[in-house]
Design a protein around this motif. Structure first.
Motif, mmCIF file in Angstrom:
data_model
loop_
_atom_site.group_PDB
_atom_site.id
_atom_site.type_symbol
_atom_site.label_atom_id
_atom_site.label_comp_id
_atom_site.label_asym_id
_atom_site.label_seq_id
_atom_site.Cartn_x
_atom_site.Cartn_y
_atom_site.Cartn_z
ATOM 1 N N LYS A 1 46.867 9.558 11.972
ATOM 2 C CA LYS A 1 48.296 9.673 12.223
ATOM 3 C C LYS A 1 48.638 9.292 13.663
ATOM 4 O O LYS A 1 49.643 8.615 13.918
ATOM 5 N N ALA A 2 47.801 9.729 14.611
ATOM 6 C CA ALA A 2 48.044 9.390 16.016
ATOM 7 C C ALA A 2 47.958 7.892 16.227
ATOM 8 O O ALA A 2 48.767 7.294 16.961
ATOM 9 N N LEU A 3 46.986 7.253 15.585
ATOM 10 C CA LEU A 3 46.822 5.811 15.722
ATOM 11 C C LEU A 3 47.981 5.064 15.070
ATOM 12 O O LEU A 3 48.532 4.114 15.639
ATOM 13 N N GLU A 4 48.388 5.525 13.901
ATOM 14 C CA GLU A 4 49.476 4.864 13.185
ATOM 15 C C GLU A 4 50.795 4.972 13.946
ATOM 16 O O GLU A 4 51.568 4.015 14.026
ATOM 17 N N SER A 5 51.057 6.144 14.538
ATOM 18 C CA SER A 5 52.330 6.346 15.220
ATOM 19 C C SER A 5 52.433 5.575 16.524
ATOM 20 O O SER A 5 53.534 5.271 16.984
ATOM 21 N N THR A 6 51.308 5.233 17.145
ATOM 22 C CA THR A 6 51.345 4.537 18.432
ATOM 23 C C THR A 6 51.088 3.042 18.313
ATOM 24 O O THR A 6 51.689 2.245 19.041
ATOM 25 N N THR A 7 50.206 2.630 17.412
ATOM 26 C CA THR A 7 49.811 1.217 17.355
ATOM 27 C C THR A 7 50.104 0.549 16.011
ATOM 28 O O THR A 7 49.996 -0.670 15.908
ATOM 29 N N GLU A 8 50.417 1.338 14.976
ATOM 30 C CA GLU A 8 50.634 0.828 13.618
ATOM 31 C C GLU A 8 49.360 0.234 13.009
ATOM 32 O O GLU A 8 49.409 -0.474 12.008
ATOM 33 N N LEU A 9 48.212 0.514 13.608
ATOM 34 C CA LEU A 9 46.953 0.054 13.043
ATOM 35 C C LEU A 9 46.519 0.965 11.899
ATOM 36 O O LEU A 9 46.760 2.177 11.929
ATOM 37 N N HIS A 10 45.876 0.379 10.906
ATOM 38 C CA HIS A 10 45.388 1.134 9.759
ATOM 39 C C HIS A 10 43.935 0.748 9.486
ATOM 40 O O HIS A 10 43.647 0.076 8.489
ATOM 41 N N PRO A 11 43.006 1.125 10.353
ATOM 42 C CA PRO A 11 41.605 0.777 10.106
ATOM 43 C C PRO A 11 41.102 1.435 8.837
ATOM 44 O O PRO A 11 41.604 2.470 8.396
ATOM 45 N N LYS A 12 40.083 0.806 8.242
ATOM 46 C CA LYS A 12 39.555 1.310 6.982
ATOM 47 C C LYS A 12 38.783 2.613 7.166
ATOM 48 O O LYS A 12 38.595 3.363 6.209
ATOM 49 N N TYR A 13 38.347 2.875 8.377
ATOM 50 C CA TYR A 13 37.600 4.103 8.620
ATOM 51 C C TYR A 13 37.712 4.454 10.093
ATOM 52 O O TYR A 13 38.018 3.610 10.938
ATOM 53 N N LEU A 14 37.473 5.715 10.409
ATOM 54 C CA LEU A 14 37.299 6.168 11.788
ATOM 55 C C LEU A 14 36.042 7.025 11.816
ATOM 56 O O LEU A 14 35.814 7.833 10.921
ATOM 57 N N GLU A 15 35.242 6.843 12.843
ATOM 58 C CA GLU A 15 34.010 7.619 13.005
ATOM 59 C C GLU A 15 34.141 8.468 14.266
ATOM 60 O O GLU A 15 34.603 7.996 15.300
ATOM 61 N N GLN A 16 33.759 9.735 14.170
ATOM 62 C CA GLN A 16 33.850 10.610 15.338
ATOM 63 C C GLN A 16 32.826 10.173 16.380
ATOM 64 O O GLN A 16 31.645 10.014 16.078
ATOM 65 N N LEU A 17 33.308 9.961 17.597
ATOM 66 C CA LEU A 17 32.461 9.462 18.675
ATOM 67 C C LEU A 17 31.862 10.594 19.491
ATOM 68 O O LEU A 17 30.651 10.707 19.633
ATOM 69 N N TYR A 18 32.716 11.441 20.053
ATOM 70 C CA TYR A 18 32.238 12.539 20.897
ATOM 71 C C TYR A 18 33.429 13.425 21.243
ATOM 72 O O TYR A 18 34.585 13.023 21.045
ATOM 73 N N THR A 19 33.154 14.609 21.759
ATOM 74 C CA THR A 19 34.202 15.513 22.227
ATOM 75 C C THR A 19 34.115 15.628 23.738
ATOM 76 O O THR A 19 33.049 15.945 24.279
ATOM 77 N N PHE A 20 35.213 15.356 24.414
ATOM 78 C CA PHE A 20 35.264 15.370 25.872
ATOM 79 C C PHE A 20 36.110 16.562 26.332
ATOM 80 O O PHE A 20 37.268 16.690 25.939
ATOM 81 N N GLY A 21 35.508 17.414 27.165
ATOM 82 C CA GLY A 21 36.219 18.621 27.579
ATOM 83 C C GLY A 21 35.920 19.057 28.994
ATOM 84 O O GLY A 21 35.993 20.250 29.304
ATOM 85 N N ASP A 22 35.584 18.114 29.876
ATOM 86 C CA ASP A 22 35.322 18.460 31.263
ATOM 87 C C ASP A 22 36.551 19.148 31.864
ATOM 88 O O ASP A 22 37.678 18.658 31.704
ATOM 89 N N PRO A 23 36.389 20.268 32.563
ATOM 90 C CA PRO A 23 37.545 20.990 33.110
ATOM 91 C C PRO A 23 38.409 20.161 34.048
ATOM 92 O O PRO A 23 39.607 20.424 34.186
ATOM 93 N N ALA A 24 37.813 19.159 34.701
ATOM 94 C CA ALA A 24 38.571 18.378 35.683
ATOM 95 C C ALA A 24 39.329 17.205 35.058
ATOM 96 O O ALA A 24 40.087 16.531 35.747
ATOM 97 N N ARG A 25 39.161 16.963 33.768
ATOM 98 C CA ARG A 25 39.737 15.752 33.161
ATOM 99 C C ARG A 25 41.258 15.784 33.083
ATOM 100 O O ARG A 25 41.899 14.742 32.950
ATOM 101 N N SER A 26 41.879 16.982 33.155
ATOM 102 C CA SER A 26 43.336 17.062 33.058
ATOM 103 C C SER A 26 44.019 16.840 34.401
ATOM 104 O O SER A 26 45.247 16.870 34.476
ATOM 105 N N SER A 27 43.244 16.639 35.465
ATOM 106 C CA SER A 27 43.788 16.337 36.790
ATOM 107 C C SER A 27 44.781 17.404 37.258
ATOM 108 O O SER A 27 45.884 17.106 37.718
#
Length: 259
Positions: A74-100
């Motif tokens: 849904k996030a991809l469709e609402s921003t880019t209108e792309l409809h890939p045939k699949y999505l694969e989970q890559l990784y979870t990023f949660g470093d405390p400093a990433r939100s600046s």
């Protein structure tokens, strides 16, 4: 009501969202390497703080009543209108400093490889623009690190047949497959040596058909043998990610290059 000071923000419950890295095979704009392809990906210009005006990966919040995969789609469709045939989970990023300095943020990142036909000719629409993977602008948050990780994953798994097939299609000529290996690997490969190695690998089967590519004479069309797929269990955390010139990357392509 918003959380006022930095200390309160750091102690707040993290926001959880999804981000998506889409890698597509596209043309090389440099006339010196005309006829070769390169990897492209879509980025979205942020319209709010933090990092307002900067480029970022497509993404959004988790949606109530939706799975992680559905939220990513849904996030991809609402921003880019792309409809890939699949999505694969890559990784979870949660470093405390990433939100600046903002609210703590955890991003569950998905990725996909898509063919050029799915990109709508890399047209720029609203706040979405396609960029070559080797010529990225300054990015918001830690999105450059995320993209580097996705690129490393694709290069480290390039020897698996389904990685290339997702970019070039189920059926292809050896020249088209060679183009994919060069674009993903980021280095030139001797075509004659590549052909010889791929035909000797046992992974390909001839479809018995031929295809015109450009002005060249008809070329044999191949496909990967069934059952030759990537093992998705292999996953290193980004802190252990080798550089693009690492020995692991070199070893993955060494069999296809000339000495």
């Amino acid at each position: 009501m918003g959380i006022g000071n930095v200390s309160e923000r750091r102690l707040a419950q993290p926001q959880i969202g999804v981000s998506v890295v889409i890698l597509a095979l596209g043309p090389h704009e440099d006339s010196a390497v005309s006829g070769r392809s390169r990897l492209w990906l879509p980025l979205v210009r942020r319209v709010k703080q933090p990092f307002m005006g900067a480029w970022a990966l497509p993404g959004g919040d988790l949606r109530v009543g939706h799975s992680l995969e559905e939220s990513a789609f849904k996030a991809l469709e609402s921003t880019t209108e792309l409809h890939p045939k699949y999505l694969e989970q890559l990784y979870t990023f949660g470093d405390p400093a990433r939100s600046s300095g903002g609210l703590p943020m955890v991003s569950i990142v998905y990725w996909a490889l898509v063919g050029e036909a799915e990109t709508k000719d890399f047209a720029e629409v609203d706040n979405v623009k396609w960029f070559p993977a080797d010529e990225l602008p300054e990015l918001a948050f830690d999105h450059r690190r995320i993209i580097d990780y996705a690129l490393w994953r694709s290069r480290s798994k390039l020897e698996y047949p389904d990685i290339a097939a997702k970019l070039v299609g189920e059926e292809f000529t050896l020249a088209q497959l060679h183009d994919v290996y060069e674009a993903v690997g980021g280095q030139p490969l001797d075509l004659a040596n590549f052909r010889r190695k791929m035909l000797a690998s046992g992974h390909l089967e001839d479809t018995g058909r031929k295809r015109h590519v450009g002005r060249s004479r008809p070329a044999a069309v191949y496909r990967y043998r069934r059952g030759d797929t990537a093992d998705n269990a292999f996953l290193l955390p980004p802190t252990e990610m080798p550089g693009q010139s690492s020995q692991q990357h070199d070893d993955a392509l060494s069999a296809l290059t000339t000495s």
